[in-house]
Design a protein around this motif. Structure first.
Motif, mmCIF file in Angstrom:
data_model
loop_
_atom_site.group_PDB
_atom_site.id
_atom_site.type_symbol
_atom_site.label_atom_id
_atom_site.label_comp_id
_atom_site.label_asym_id
_atom_site.label_seq_id
_atom_site.Cartn_x
_atom_site.Cartn_y
_atom_site.Cartn_z
ATOM 1 N N PHE A 29 40.864 -28.149 98.526
ATOM 2 C CA PHE A 29 40.355 -27.601 97.263
ATOM 3 C C PHE A 29 41.120 -26.366 96.829
ATOM 4 C CE2 PHE A 29 37.177 -26.997 94.092
ATOM 5 C CZ PHE A 29 36.871 -25.644 94.052
ATOM 6 N N TYR A 30 41.418 -25.484 97.769
ATOM 7 C CA TYR A 30 42.019 -24.201 97.410
ATOM 8 C C TYR A 30 43.392 -24.370 96.774
ATOM 9 C CZ TYR A 30 43.929 -19.509 97.738
ATOM 10 O OH TYR A 30 44.494 -18.297 97.428
ATOM 11 N N ASN A 31 44.069 -25.452 97.058
ATOM 12 C CA ASN A 31 45.421 -25.635 96.550
ATOM 13 C C ASN A 31 45.474 -26.088 95.086
ATOM 14 O OD1 ASN A 31 46.609 -24.913 98.943
ATOM 15 N ND2 ASN A 31 46.919 -27.010 99.655
ATOM 16 N N TYR A 32 44.334 -26.435 94.534
ATOM 17 C CA TYR A 32 44.318 -27.092 93.237
ATOM 18 C C TYR A 32 43.754 -26.208 92.127
ATOM 19 C CZ TYR A 32 45.578 -31.511 95.346
ATOM 20 O OH TYR A 32 46.244 -32.503 95.991
ATOM 21 N N VAL A 33 44.378 -26.293 90.964
ATOM 22 C CA VAL A 33 43.784 -25.768 89.738
ATOM 23 C C VAL A 33 42.709 -26.772 89.301
ATOM 24 C CG1 VAL A 33 44.201 -25.126 87.337
ATOM 25 C CG2 VAL A 33 45.934 -24.644 89.087
ATOM 26 N N ILE A 34 41.584 -26.255 88.873
ATOM 27 C CA ILE A 34 40.467 -27.117 88.490
ATOM 28 C C ILE A 34 40.165 -26.903 87.014
ATOM 29 C CG2 ILE A 34 38.096 -27.814 88.970
ATOM 30 C CD1 ILE A 34 39.906 -28.158 91.373
ATOM 31 N N GLY A 35 39.854 -27.971 86.330
ATOM 32 C CA GLY A 35 39.558 -27.870 84.909
ATOM 33 C C GLY A 35 38.325 -28.651 84.509
ATOM 34 N N TRP A 36 37.703 -28.212 83.441
ATOM 35 C CA TRP A 36 36.631 -28.956 82.776
ATOM 36 C C TRP A 36 37.177 -29.517 81.469
ATOM 37 C CZ3 TRP A 36 32.085 -30.360 84.787
ATOM 38 C CH2 TRP A 36 31.562 -29.637 85.862
ATOM 39 N N PHE A 37 36.923 -30.782 81.241
ATOM 40 C CA PHE A 37 37.326 -31.475 80.030
ATOM 41 C C PHE A 37 36.093 -32.153 79.445
ATOM 42 C CE2 PHE A 37 41.925 -31.137 80.552
ATOM 43 C CZ PHE A 37 42.000 -30.741 81.874
ATOM 44 N N ARG A 38 36.169 -32.503 78.170
ATOM 45 C CA ARG A 38 35.045 -33.207 77.582
ATOM 46 C C ARG A 38 35.532 -34.253 76.592
ATOM 47 N NH1 ARG A 38 32.304 -28.487 73.705
ATOM 48 N NH2 ARG A 38 33.741 -28.708 71.936
#
Length: 127
Positions: A29-38
Motif C-alpha cells: 500500500f505504501y508504495n502507491y498513490v491512491i485516488g478517488w474517481f467518480r
C-alpha cells in the motif's frame, strides 16, 4: 489477491456529509498513490482527489475543493474521502484506485490506466 474495497456510500440530502473508505490488501500500500474517481450516469469518469504515498500531498478537482478532504492511514491500509456540503451533482459511483509510479496530479488528471481499481460505492445526493 489484490483488493480495493470501497464503503460508506448511500443516500444523503443536499448539504449533508458522507465519509467514504477504501481498504486495500494484497499489495504494498505504501508504495502507491491512491485516488478517488467518480462516474455519474451518462458521463465519463473523472478524478476527484488523489493522495501521495506519504499522505503529505493531495490534489483536488476544482469542483470539490473546499468541500472534500482526502486522507490515508498507512497503518490500516485505508484511505478516506470526507465529503461535506454535498450537492445533487455529486451523485455518482465513487471508485478508488492505486497507481505506481505517478504523481497526484498526473493520476487525477491524466486519464490513463491504473494498476488497481475497486468496484465502487454509490453516492446519491437527493432530497
Amino acid at each position: 489477491q489484490v483488493q480495493l474495497v470501497e464503503s460508506g456510500g448511500g443516500l444523503v440530502q443536499p448539504g449533508g456529509s458522507l465519509r467514504l473508505s477504501c481498504a486495500a490488501s494484497g499489495f504494498t500500500f505504501y508504495n502507491y498513490v491512491i485516488g478517488w474517481f467518480r462516474q455519474a450516469p451518462g458521463k465519463e469518469r473523472e478524478g476527484v482527489s488523489c493522495i501521495s504515498r506519504s499522505g503529505k500531498t493531495t490534489y483536488y478537482a476544482d469542483f470539490v475543493k473546499g468541500r472534500f478532504t482526502m486522507s490515508r492511514d498507512s497503518g490500516k491500509n485505508t484511505v478516506y474521502l470526507q465529503m461535506n456540503s454535498l450537492k445533487p451533482e455529486d451523485t455518482a459511483v465513487y471508485y478508488c484506485a492505486a497507481d505506481f509510479p505517478t504523481t497526484v496530479q498526473a493520476m487525477c488528471t491524466g486519464g490513463g490506466g491504473m494498476d488497481y481499481w475497486g468496484k465502487g460505492t454509490l453516492v446519491t445526493v437527493s432530497s
